[in-house]
Design an enzyme around this catalytic site. Structure first.
Site, PDB file in Angstrom:
ATOM      1  N   ASP A   1       0.883  -1.037   0.084  1.00  0.00           N
ATOM      2  CA  ASP A   1      -0.148   0.078   0.032  1.00  0.00           C
ATOM      3  C   ASP A   1       0.827   1.211   0.072  1.00  0.00           C
ATOM      4  O   ASP A   1       2.034   1.050   0.467  1.00  0.00           O
ATOM      5  CB  ASP A   1      -0.811   0.133   1.345  1.00  0.00           C
ATOM      6  CG  ASP A   1      -2.505  -0.274   1.020  1.00  0.00           C
ATOM      7  OD1 ASP A   1      -2.562  -0.958   0.224  1.00  0.00           O
ATOM      8  OD2 ASP A   1      -3.339   0.133   2.086  1.00  0.00           O
TER       9      ASP A   1
ATOM     10  N   TYR B   1       1.982   4.818   1.675  1.00  0.00           N
ATOM     11  CA  TYR B   1       1.824   5.324   3.033  1.00  0.00           C
ATOM     12  C   TYR B   1       0.587   6.209   3.023  1.00  0.00           C
ATOM     13  O   TYR B   1       0.154   6.953   2.180  1.00  0.00           O
ATOM     14  CB  TYR B   1       2.883   6.107   3.324  1.00  0.00           C
ATOM     15  CG  TYR B   1       4.485   5.502   3.232  1.00  0.00           C
ATOM     16  CD1 TYR B   1       4.661   4.339   4.309  1.00  0.00           C
ATOM     17  CD2 TYR B   1       5.413   5.799   2.419  1.00  0.00           C
ATOM     18  CE1 TYR B   1       5.862   3.703   4.230  1.00  0.00           C
ATOM     19  CE2 TYR B   1       6.617   4.865   2.138  1.00  0.00           C
ATOM     20  CZ  TYR B   1       6.721   3.960   3.143  1.00  0.00           C
ATOM     21  OH  TYR B   1       7.961   3.389   3.170  1.00  0.00           O
TER      22      TYR B   1
ATOM     23  N   PHE C   1       7.805   2.027  -0.761  1.00  0.00           N
ATOM     24  CA  PHE C   1       8.690   1.962  -0.062  1.00  0.00           C
ATOM     25  C   PHE C   1       9.355   3.562  -0.037  1.00  0.00           C
ATOM     26  O   PHE C   1       9.973   3.809   1.039  1.00  0.00           O
ATOM     27  CB  PHE C   1       9.872   1.105  -0.130  1.00  0.00           C
ATOM     28  CG  PHE C   1       9.439  -0.478   0.239  1.00  0.00           C
ATOM     29  CD1 PHE C   1       9.115  -0.833   1.489  1.00  0.00           C
ATOM     30  CD2 PHE C   1       9.222  -1.133  -0.831  1.00  0.00           C
ATOM     31  CE1 PHE C   1       8.710  -1.922   1.854  1.00  0.00           C
ATOM     32  CE2 PHE C   1       8.812  -2.505  -0.764  1.00  0.00           C
ATOM     33  CZ  PHE C   1       8.703  -2.940   0.713  1.00  0.00           C
TER      34      PHE C   1
ATOM     35  N   HIS D   1      10.114  -9.307   5.050  1.00  0.00           N
ATOM     36  CA  HIS D   1       9.898  -7.909   4.737  1.00  0.00           C
ATOM     37  C   HIS D   1      10.749  -7.148   5.649  1.00  0.00           C
ATOM     38  O   HIS D   1      11.176  -7.596   6.703  1.00  0.00           O
ATOM     39  CB  HIS D   1       8.311  -7.574   5.298  1.00  0.00           C
ATOM     40  CG  HIS D   1       7.867  -6.222   4.844  1.00  0.00           C
ATOM     41  ND1 HIS D   1       8.132  -4.931   5.353  1.00  0.00           N
ATOM     42  CD2 HIS D   1       7.151  -5.885   3.548  1.00  0.00           C
ATOM     43  CE1 HIS D   1       7.683  -4.107   4.763  1.00  0.00           C
ATOM     44  NE2 HIS D   1       6.999  -4.670   3.721  1.00  0.00           N
TER      45      HIS D   1
END
Length: 223
Positions: free
Chosen positions: A66, A68, A79, A189
């Site tokens: 998703d 931010y 990211f 992750h």
């Protein structure tokens, strides 16, 4: 289709998607969301990952989940965050692994990551928009089908790409990749909740450049 502001080579690669029912419904939903409150990233950046890494220039794909959902953070690249925005914990950990992996400090201190995208790194979130302060609010609306189509197109029409899958969500989305013709690098992750369970020490950056070199493709300057 003509109204979709998408980089031309990607528009061609994904043209079949624009006439599908899910995409029409997704478009209507997103337009409505932007009129009813804050949604990230800004509309001009929804397809930024595609705009900066044209279809035939992609050599590496990094999958996120998703955007931010805090003010000023999301910029259309997974990211990444806008310049002058504090680095989120996952990105801090990516930079930590980068330093250890390459044995050098990161020269660029901003979290925009446009420098990676400009070298053919597709920084693709599964969901391309999100309602402010509401994580996952645009999941299940059609974005996942659209980004699956992008991954499938790369897998089928390109060769010798590197797909970097961090975390279980990205690994599941990687089911669309033909591993007989592409390199898939998987690990935990980079989130603080999982980085010590296999992300740190996974050396994705040197592994990527080694594979690219073996197939006659120039390396990515990650620093």
């Amino acid at each position: 289709m003509d109204k979709i502001q998408l980089e031309p080579s990607w528009k061609t690669a994904l043209q079949e998607e624009f006439g599908k029912t899910y995409f029409t419904e997704l478009t209507e939903f997103i337009r409505k969301e932007y009129t009813q409150g804050a949604v990230y990233p800004p509309p001009k950046n929804i397809f930024r990952a595609f705009d900066l890494a044209p279809f035939n220039e992609v050599k590496v794909v990094i999958l996120g989940q998703d955007p931010y959902h805090g003010p000023g953070q999301a910029n259309g690249l997974c990211f990444a965050v806008e310049e002058r925005v504090a680095l989120p914990p996952s990105l801090q950990n990516i930079f930590k692994e980068l330093k250890v992996d390459l044995g050098e400090s990161v020269k660029h201190k901003t979290g925009d990551l446009e420098r990676w995208a400009a070298q053919g790194v597709l920084l693709l979130n599964a969901t391309l928009t999100v309602r402010a302060r509401s994580a996952g609010s645009h999941q299940g609306k059609g974005w996942e089908e659209f980004t699956d189509a992008a991954i499938k197109a790369l897998s089928e029409k390109r060769e010798n790409l590197v797909f970097i899958l961090w975390g279980n969500y990205a690994k599941a989305k990687g089911a669309h990749i033909d591993r007989s013709k592409h390199c898939v690098i998987e690990s935990a992750h980079p989130s603080p909740f999982s980085a010590y369970n296999g992300f740190f020490g996974s050396k994705p950056f040197t592994k990527t450049n080694r594979y690219l070199a073996e197939h006659g493709v120039g390396p990515v300057d990650w620093l």
